[in-house]
Design a protein around this motif. Structure first.
Motif, PDB file in Angstrom:
ATOM      1  N   ALA A 230      34.786  48.130  36.270  1.00 18.80           N
ATOM      2  CA  ALA A 230      36.027  47.899  37.022  1.00 18.80           C
ATOM      3  C   ALA A 230      35.873  46.712  37.968  1.00 18.80           C
ATOM      4  CB  ALA A 230      36.407  49.160  37.796  1.00 18.80           C
ATOM      5  N   ALA A 231      34.717  46.632  38.641  1.00 16.43           N
ATOM      6  CA  ALA A 231      34.484  45.524  39.569  1.00 16.43           C
ATOM      7  C   ALA A 231      34.438  44.190  38.836  1.00 16.43           C
ATOM      8  CB  ALA A 231      33.187  45.758  40.338  1.00 16.43           C
ATOM      9  N   LEU A 232      33.774  44.153  37.677  1.00 16.21           N
ATOM     10  CA  LEU A 232      33.696  42.902  36.919  1.00 16.21           C
ATOM     11  C   LEU A 232      35.057  42.487  36.363  1.00 16.21           C
ATOM     12  CD1 LEU A 232      30.333  42.894  34.941  1.00 16.21           C
ATOM     13  CD2 LEU A 232      31.083  41.325  36.733  1.00 16.21           C
ATOM     14  N   HIS A 233      35.851  43.445  35.955  1.00 17.70           N
ATOM     15  CA  HIS A 233      37.200  43.130  35.483  1.00 17.70           C
ATOM     16  C   HIS A 233      37.952  42.381  36.583  1.00 17.70           C
ATOM     17  CE1 HIS A 233      41.423  43.740  34.369  1.00 17.70           C
ATOM     18  NE2 HIS A 233      41.034  44.140  33.161  1.00 17.70           N
ATOM     19  N   ILE A 234      37.932  42.936  37.775  1.00 21.26           N
ATOM     20  CA  ILE A 234      38.641  42.338  38.905  1.00 21.26           C
ATOM     21  C   ILE A 234      38.030  40.988  39.264  1.00 21.26           C
ATOM     22  CG2 ILE A 234      39.162  42.639  41.366  1.00 21.26           C
ATOM     23  CD1 ILE A 234      39.228  45.733  40.674  1.00 21.26           C
ATOM     24  N   ALA A 235      36.693  40.908  39.234  1.00 22.05           N
ATOM     25  CA  ALA A 235      36.013  39.658  39.584  1.00 22.05           C
ATOM     26  C   ALA A 235      36.349  38.539  38.611  1.00 22.05           C
ATOM     27  CB  ALA A 235      34.504  39.887  39.613  1.00 22.05           C
ATOM     28  N   LEU A 236      36.392  38.841  37.336  1.00 24.50           N
ATOM     29  CA  LEU A 236      36.670  37.814  36.331  1.00 24.50           C
ATOM     30  C   LEU A 236      38.120  37.347  36.387  1.00 24.50           C
ATOM     31  CD1 LEU A 236      34.560  39.335  33.429  1.00 24.50           C
ATOM     32  CD2 LEU A 236      34.081  37.193  34.650  1.00 24.50           C
ATOM     33  N   VAL A 237      39.042  38.273  36.650  1.00 25.34           N
ATOM     34  CA  VAL A 237      40.427  37.871  36.873  1.00 25.34           C
ATOM     35  C   VAL A 237      40.492  36.924  38.074  1.00 25.34           C
ATOM     36  CG1 VAL A 237      42.712  38.688  37.606  1.00 25.34           C
ATOM     37  CG2 VAL A 237      41.467  39.902  35.805  1.00 25.34           C
ATOM     38  N   ASN A 238      39.775  37.278  39.127  1.00 28.91           N
ATOM     39  CA  ASN A 238      39.725  36.436  40.320  1.00 28.91           C
ATOM     40  C   ASN A 238      39.188  35.042  40.004  1.00 28.91           C
ATOM     41  OD1 ASN A 238      37.747  35.468  42.731  1.00 28.91           O
ATOM     42  ND2 ASN A 238      39.598  36.396  43.577  1.00 28.91           N
ATOM     43  N   ASN A 254      31.526  30.468  39.395  1.00 31.57           N
ATOM     44  CA  ASN A 254      32.793  30.906  38.822  1.00 31.57           C
ATOM     45  C   ASN A 254      32.595  30.968  37.310  1.00 31.57           C
ATOM     46  OD1 ASN A 254      35.471  30.345  37.445  1.00 31.57           O
ATOM     47  ND2 ASN A 254      36.200  30.544  39.553  1.00 31.57           N
ATOM     48  N   ALA A 255      32.968  32.076  36.701  1.00 32.55           N
ATOM     49  CA  ALA A 255      32.712  32.259  35.268  1.00 32.55           C
ATOM     50  C   ALA A 255      33.393  31.196  34.420  1.00 32.55           C
ATOM     51  CB  ALA A 255      33.178  33.655  34.836  1.00 32.55           C
ATOM     52  N   VAL A 256      34.587  30.769  34.809  1.00 35.72           N
ATOM     53  CA  VAL A 256      35.282  29.731  34.045  1.00 35.72           C
ATOM     54  C   VAL A 256      34.465  28.445  34.047  1.00 35.72           C
ATOM     55  CG1 VAL A 256      37.366  28.329  33.867  1.00 35.72           C
ATOM     56  CG2 VAL A 256      37.539  30.733  34.553  1.00 35.72           C
ATOM     57  N   LEU A 257      33.982  28.045  35.218  1.00 37.36           N
ATOM     58  CA  LEU A 257      33.210  26.805  35.330  1.00 37.36           C
ATOM     59  C   LEU A 257      31.879  26.912  34.602  1.00 37.36           C
ATOM     60  CD1 LEU A 257      33.883  25.929  39.076  1.00 37.36           C
ATOM     61  CD2 LEU A 257      35.071  25.082  37.037  1.00 37.36           C
ATOM     62  N   ILE A 258      31.226  28.076  34.696  1.00 35.64           N
ATOM     63  CA  ILE A 258      29.939  28.260  34.033  1.00 35.64           C
ATOM     64  C   ILE A 258      30.098  28.125  32.517  1.00 35.64           C
ATOM     65  CG2 ILE A 258      28.114  29.936  33.535  1.00 35.64           C
ATOM     66  CD1 ILE A 258      28.579  31.004  36.411  1.00 35.64           C
ATOM     67  N   ILE A 259      31.105  28.777  31.965  1.00 39.15           N
ATOM     68  CA  ILE A 259      31.339  28.704  30.519  1.00 39.15           C
ATOM     69  C   ILE A 259      31.734  27.292  30.111  1.00 39.15           C
ATOM     70  CG2 ILE A 259      32.885  29.467  28.674  1.00 39.15           C
ATOM     71  CD1 ILE A 259      32.928  32.233  30.063  1.00 39.15           C
ATOM     72  N   GLN A 260      32.592  26.678  30.890  1.00 34.58           N
ATOM     73  CA  GLN A 260      33.055  25.331  30.557  1.00 34.58           C
ATOM     74  C   GLN A 260      31.904  24.333  30.543  1.00 34.58           C
ATOM     75  OE1 GLN A 260      36.167  23.944  33.135  1.00 34.58           O
ATOM     76  NE2 GLN A 260      36.257  21.920  32.186  1.00 34.58           N
ATOM     77  N   GLN A 261      31.040  24.410  31.543  1.00 34.64           N
ATOM     78  CA  GLN A 261      29.974  23.418  31.671  1.00 34.64           C
ATOM     79  C   GLN A 261      28.800  23.687  30.735  1.00 34.64           C
ATOM     80  OE1 GLN A 261      29.180  23.620  35.875  1.00 34.64           O
ATOM     81  NE2 GLN A 261      31.159  22.748  36.422  1.00 34.64           N
ATOM     82  N   GLN A 262      28.438  24.954  30.572  1.00 36.12           N
ATOM     83  CA  GLN A 262      27.238  25.265  29.801  1.00 36.12           C
ATOM     84  C   GLN A 262      27.508  25.390  28.305  1.00 36.12           C
ATOM     85  OE1 GLN A 262      25.343  28.630  31.665  1.00 36.12           O
ATOM     86  NE2 GLN A 262      24.843  27.478  33.514  1.00 36.12           N
ATOM     87  N   HIS A 263      28.768  25.522  27.929  1.00 34.60           N
ATOM     88  CA  HIS A 263      29.095  25.659  26.513  1.00 34.60           C
ATOM     89  C   HIS A 263      30.058  24.569  26.039  1.00 34.60           C
ATOM     90  CE1 HIS A 263      27.042  29.563  26.308  1.00 34.60           C
ATOM     91  NE2 HIS A 263      27.578  29.814  27.479  1.00 34.60           N
ATOM     92  N   ALA A 273      37.933  32.579  27.123  1.00 31.92           N
ATOM     93  CA  ALA A 273      36.671  33.307  26.974  1.00 31.92           C
ATOM     94  C   ALA A 273      36.493  34.318  28.099  1.00 31.92           C
ATOM     95  CB  ALA A 273      35.494  32.322  26.946  1.00 31.92           C
ATOM     96  N   VAL A 274      36.895  33.939  29.307  1.00 33.62           N
ATOM     97  CA  VAL A 274      36.824  34.881  30.425  1.00 33.62           C
ATOM     98  C   VAL A 274      37.802  36.034  30.210  1.00 33.62           C
ATOM     99  CG1 VAL A 274      37.254  35.166  32.902  1.00 33.62           C
ATOM    100  CG2 VAL A 274      35.981  33.175  32.073  1.00 33.62           C
ATOM    101  N   ALA A 275      38.982  35.748  29.691  1.00 35.63           N
ATOM    102  CA  ALA A 275      39.946  36.808  29.398  1.00 35.63           C
ATOM    103  C   ALA A 275      39.382  37.796  28.372  1.00 35.63           C
ATOM    104  CB  ALA A 275      41.258  36.209  28.908  1.00 35.63           C
ATOM    105  N   ASP A 276      38.618  37.292  27.407  1.00 32.63           N
ATOM    106  CA  ASP A 276      37.959  38.181  26.443  1.00 32.63           C
ATOM    107  C   ASP A 276      36.935  39.068  27.148  1.00 32.63           C
ATOM    108  OD1 ASP A 276      39.424  37.117  24.353  1.00 32.63           O
ATOM    109  OD2 ASP A 276      37.844  35.724  23.725  1.00 32.63           O
ATOM    110  N   GLN A 277      36.206  38.487  28.107  1.00 31.42           N
ATOM    111  CA  GLN A 277      35.249  39.285  28.888  1.00 31.42           C
ATOM    112  C   GLN A 277      35.972  40.364  29.694  1.00 31.42           C
ATOM    113  OE1 GLN A 277      31.742  38.828  29.853  1.00 31.42           O
ATOM    114  NE2 GLN A 277      31.242  37.161  28.471  1.00 31.42           N
ATOM    115  N   VAL A 278      37.137  40.039  30.216  1.00 32.78           N
ATOM    116  CA  VAL A 278      37.943  41.007  30.953  1.00 32.78           C
ATOM    117  C   VAL A 278      38.286  42.191  30.055  1.00 32.78           C
ATOM    118  CG1 VAL A 278      40.232  41.370  31.982  1.00 32.78           C
ATOM    119  CG2 VAL A 278      38.876  39.364  32.621  1.00 32.78           C
ATOM    120  N   ALA A 279      38.726  41.898  28.831  1.00 30.81           N
ATOM    121  CA  ALA A 279      39.056  42.976  27.885  1.00 30.81           C
ATOM    122  C   ALA A 279      37.830  43.820  27.559  1.00 30.81           C
ATOM    123  CB  ALA A 279      39.654  42.376  26.613  1.00 30.81           C
TER     124      ALA A 279
END
Length: 368
Positions: A230-238, A254-263, A273-279
């Protein structure tokens, strides 16, 4: 596109100013609940903010209004009575200010001062007087004394552990920034479930229940998994809602920046990709909720304890849904205040009264 709640400001579909993307629809198949005592609790929160001097300038008050700590709390504690909701809103107002001053206002990266502040705030929870007095340390001292009075030792221990994990996340982020090493996604998520702050907020929420959750249930594996998901869901939306503001202040965690830069993903691909993690977190949460029922049978807890554990899980589910609604309604993550700032105007929202320089007060020796 993400759905707006009745009466909310629509954020979707639209292009965001720095990282251009369309807001995804976040998966949250849970009911939306909001506390009916919001108006009066909000009045009490603002009265306390004024009495403690937490927002003494027009800019600080504007930042606090944009944050909507009171609205967030109405979704965090949808079933709390007025008194507990008002207490919770004070905690949120205070910790949003701490977050802003450490993560956003400190453009000079005063790492030693950050460490001293974190040590000071931790010490208050253990009954130690603050080394450096500030409106923040005074407010936390008062608030913790009021909240802890008469509470069970195991509840206090759990709350302190979760609050310290939230504070410690600032040290973790500072170490990485000093080393100029962005985190890998898996290690980021390990502390992000605490840096979002939800676990200690749910500890406060336990105080709404006629019976506290037994420690054997609070710390069992299904409950921990449920809480973390539950906490990660909220954190990733944030992370999605806050990415442009964090880009502006140079905040890399920030998960968006980490994924964007490292991948090597585009902003839209990273957001999706973050939305998929949320699901994924919803699925983990639902599995843990089922496992919790089996654990309650296994431990053969009392009817009251089972009711408390079930209510705790229901509150977490409501928070998953409610925090999406909060993010869609507030202006906390807008960037207009940065755009309006002139070249000579400081970006900081609050007076520089938390991260004191060594010459301005005693600084506790500590290592990040």
């Amino acid at each position: 596109m993400a759905r707006s709640e009745p009466g909310t400001r629509r954020l979707e579909p639209q292009r965001h100013g720095i990282a251009s993307f369309v807001m995804p629809e976040f998966y949250a198949p849970f009911p939306l609940e909001r506390n009916p005592h919001l108006r009066e609790a909000s009045r009490r929160m603002w009265e306390w903010i004024g009495a403690m001097g937490l927002a003494p300038t027009e800019k600080a008050q504007a930042r606090m209004r944009a944050t909507g700590a009171d609205l967030s709390g109405s979704y965090v504690w949808p079933r709390a009575d007025l008194d507990l909701l008002a207490t919770g809103l004070r905690w949120l107002a205070l910790t949003f200010r701490i977050d802003d001053q450490i993560d956003e206002d400190d453009q000079d990266d005063r790492l030693a001062e950050r460490a001293a502040v974190i040590a000071d705030l931790r010490g208050i929870l253990h009954g130690h007087p603050p080394v450096v007095g500030s409106v923040v340390t005074r407010a936390l001292t008062q608030l913790w004394q009021e909240t802890a009075k008469g509470r069970a030792e195991d509840w206090q221990r759990t709350f302190i552990g979760h609050f310290e994990a939230w504070l410690d996340s600032y040290s973790t982020e500072a170490r990485l920034k000093t080393a100029r090493r962005p985190p890998q996604l898996h290690e980021y998520l390990e502390w992000r479930r605490y840096s979002v702050g939800m676990p200690w907020l749910w500890d406060l929420g336990e105080l709404t229940l006629p019976t506290l959750v037994p420690e054997t249930i609070r710390e069992c594996r299904p409950m921990r998994e449920l809480r973390h998901a539950a906490a990660l869901h909220i954190a990733l939306v944030n992370d999605v809602y806050s990415v442009n503001r964090e880009l502006l202040v140079g905040y890399p965690c920030n998960a968006v920046l980490i994924i964007q830069q490292q991948h090597s993903r585009s902003p839209q691909e990273a957001v999706d990709a973050v939305a998929d993690q949320v699901a994924d977190q919803v699925r983990v949460f639902q599995c843990a909720r089922t496992a919790l029922e089996r654990e309650l049978d296994k431990q053969d807890v009392s009817v009251g304890s089972r009711t408390a554990a079930t209510a705790y899980a229901e509150t977490c589910a409501a928070n998953i849904r409610g925090q999406i609604a909060w993010h869609s309604q507030v202006r906390r993550y807008d960037i207009d205040d940065f755009r309006r700032a002139s070249g000579s105007e400081p970006l900081a929202s609050y007076p520089d009264d938390l991260l004191l320089r060594p010459s301005e007060g005693a600084v506790r020796e500590t290592t990040l």
